[in-house]
Design a protein around this motif. Sequence first.
Motif, mmCIF file in Angstrom:
data_model
loop_
_atom_site.group_PDB
_atom_site.id
_atom_site.type_symbol
_atom_site.label_atom_id
_atom_site.label_comp_id
_atom_site.label_asym_id
_atom_site.label_seq_id
_atom_site.Cartn_x
_atom_site.Cartn_y
_atom_site.Cartn_z
ATOM 1 N N ARG A 237 0.832 -1.210 0.000
ATOM 2 C CA ARG A 237 0.000 0.000 0.000
ATOM 3 C C ARG A 237 0.865 1.259 0.000
ATOM 4 O O ARG A 237 0.574 2.228 -0.700
ATOM 5 N N GLU A 238 1.940 1.226 0.788
ATOM 6 C CA GLU A 238 2.849 2.373 0.822
ATOM 7 C C GLU A 238 3.534 2.551 -0.541
ATOM 8 O O GLU A 238 3.661 3.678 -1.031
ATOM 9 N N ALA A 239 3.951 1.448 -1.142
ATOM 10 C CA ALA A 239 4.590 1.525 -2.460
ATOM 11 C C ALA A 239 3.608 2.056 -3.494
ATOM 12 O O ALA A 239 3.971 2.878 -4.348
ATOM 13 N N ALA B 7 1.066 4.056 -2.923
ATOM 14 C CA ALA B 7 0.878 5.486 -2.669
ATOM 15 C C ALA B 7 2.035 6.292 -3.256
ATOM 16 O O ALA B 7 1.824 7.352 -3.869
ATOM 17 N N LYS B 8 3.262 5.789 -3.108
ATOM 18 C CA LYS B 8 4.429 6.473 -3.671
ATOM 19 C C LYS B 8 4.350 6.518 -5.193
ATOM 20 O O LYS B 8 4.642 7.540 -5.816
ATOM 21 N N LYS B 9 3.944 5.413 -5.794
ATOM 22 C CA LYS B 9 3.828 5.359 -7.257
ATOM 23 C C LYS B 9 2.744 6.318 -7.745
ATOM 24 O O LYS B 9 2.902 6.971 -8.781
ATOM 25 N N LYS B 10 1.650 6.418 -6.999
ATOM 26 C CA LYS B 10 0.595 7.360 -7.374
ATOM 27 C C LYS B 10 1.107 8.794 -7.324
ATOM 28 O O LYS B 10 0.776 9.603 -8.189
ATOM 29 N N GLN B 11 1.926 9.103 -6.316
ATOM 30 C CA GLN B 11 2.518 10.438 -6.234
ATOM 31 C C GLN B 11 3.439 10.680 -7.422
ATOM 32 O O GLN B 11 3.441 11.766 -8.008
ATOM 33 N N GLU B 12 4.232 9.670 -7.770
ATOM 34 C CA GLU B 12 5.136 9.802 -8.922
ATOM 35 C C GLU B 12 4.341 10.035 -10.204
ATOM 36 O O GLU B 12 4.716 10.869 -11.028
ATOM 37 N N THR C 19 1.380 11.356 -10.469
ATOM 38 C CA THR C 19 0.825 12.707 -10.414
ATOM 39 C C THR C 19 1.883 13.734 -10.805
ATOM 40 O O THR C 19 1.603 14.655 -11.582
#
Length: 96
Positions: A33-35, A37-42, A44
């Motif tokens: 889940r953390e990974a 979330a990080k990928k979603k930020q990337e 964006t």
Amino acid sequence: MTKLIDVVESLRVKVSRLIQKNQLLEQKNEALREALAKKKQEVTLLETDLIQLKQKNATLKSANALLGSKEYKRETKLKINSLIKEIDDCIYHLSE
């Protein structure tokens, strides 16, 4: 009676293993889940960069067209016509 105790002990061991596996899976799930979330930020950030680059590209094309580049001769004419129309509209509104 010993057979029953053995069965209960075996069940206890199996339940204990299942609990450990469940905890491990929960930890892996949280890490995923953390990974994610990080990928979603990337994604964006990359989408924002893409939008900015597209705007910059359009601006450069317009500037090239206004400079009269041979590649953009048609675009130059269209841009000049567009600017003339805008100026005519402004003059019309000012004369009212």
